[in-house]
Design an enzyme around this catalytic site. Structure first.
Site, PDB file in Angstrom:
ATOM      1  N   GLU A  61      -1.949  -5.409  -3.611  1.00 47.44           N
ATOM      2  CA  GLU A  61      -0.979  -4.647  -2.820  1.00 47.44           C
ATOM      3  C   GLU A  61       0.159  -5.546  -2.331  1.00 47.44           C
ATOM      4  OE1 GLU A  61      -4.020  -1.223  -1.067  1.00 47.44           O
ATOM      5  OE2 GLU A  61      -3.566  -3.001   0.132  1.00 47.44           O
ATOM      6  N   ASP A 112       0.841  -1.200   0.000  1.00 48.10           N
ATOM      7  CA  ASP A 112       0.000   0.000   0.000  1.00 48.10           C
ATOM      8  C   ASP A 112       0.878   1.253   0.000  1.00 48.10           C
ATOM      9  OD1 ASP A 112      -2.581   1.465   0.440  1.00 48.10           O
ATOM     10  OD2 ASP A 112      -1.604   1.956   2.333  1.00 48.10           O
TER      11      ASP A 112
END
Length: 230
Positions: free
Chosen positions: A121, A49
């Site tokens: 992610e 992320d």
């Protein structure tokens, strides 16, 4: 380490050959399949992320040298939100390689937005740890492609749009109420209602509170646009 056919195929779709394939395996391992000898992808998701955020911030600045922070922020949010990550994961068919527990598999885990977004992610983090930032950046820019150039200036998420709708009419910001929770602890399902001060509301169900809140906000906005309670 010998990779399964699914992971070999995923490497080809990603365009990256892993020097440490155990990272790719971890990136596609859901918590429902974790064990003392097999880590799940939650820590990689956390790192990925942050890598994604930095790459997108750089890309947006490079794309539009005159954009203000107020213009860049909604574009950034649109490009890094979980739903976008899930869309990219579907494009790369990451779902086909996910390692899921039986209950999660039977409940359609390979198609769930939350699981796919998390896995995307995690894959970004795996590439970053395997080959460094430049390779991870190249992967992200290749997968996101023209979405970076074409992202709209007003690309706000549904919760932000609903809050602005309420504030423009002198209302308090909407509240989000959990109406139900079901499923096992490793794969909960939440029903969330978006509620306005004037009593208008809409519900949505998803595998994470955040996604359910976004879906409820979107449903309520659509109801209001169609002439619902104003």
């Amino acid at each position: 380490m010998k990779l399964s056919k699914e992971l070999i195929d995923l490497q080809h779709r990603l365009g990256h050959q892993f020097a440490r394939p155990v990272l790719l395996l971890q990136a596609v391992t859901h918590s429902s399949m974790s064990s003392p000898g097999r880590e799940d992808n939650q820590r990689l998701e956390f790192l990925g992320d942050r890598v994604l955020g930095l790459v997108m911030a750089e890309a947006l600045l490079a794309e539009d040298a005159k954009a203000t922070e107020g213009q860049l922020a909604p574009r950034f949010n649109a490009l890094v939100r979980k739903e976008m990550c899930a869309e990219i994961a579907r494009q790369a068919d990451i779902g086909a390689a996910l390692k899921l527990g039986r209950s999660e598999m039977l409940s359609g885990g390979r198609r769930k937005t939350a699981l796919l977004g998390d896995a995307m992610e995690a894959v970004i983090a795996a590439v970053y740890l395997d080959a460094g930032f430049d390779t991870a950046r190249d992967l992200i820019l290749r997968l996101w492609g023209n979405r970076i150039r074409n992202v709209k200036e007003d690309a706000r998420d549904a919760k932000t749009s609903l809050q602005e709708w309420a504030q423009a009419r002198g209302m308090k910001p909407p509240s989000y109420e959990q109406r139900a929770r079901s499923g096992p602890d490793h794969a909960p399902v939440f029903t969330i209602a978006a509620v306005l001060e004037n009593g208008a509301e809409a519900e949505a169900t998803a595998g994470s509170k955040r996604i359910a809140e976004q879906a409820a906000a979107k449903a309520l906005l659509e109801h209001l646009e169609q002439g619902g309670t104003d």
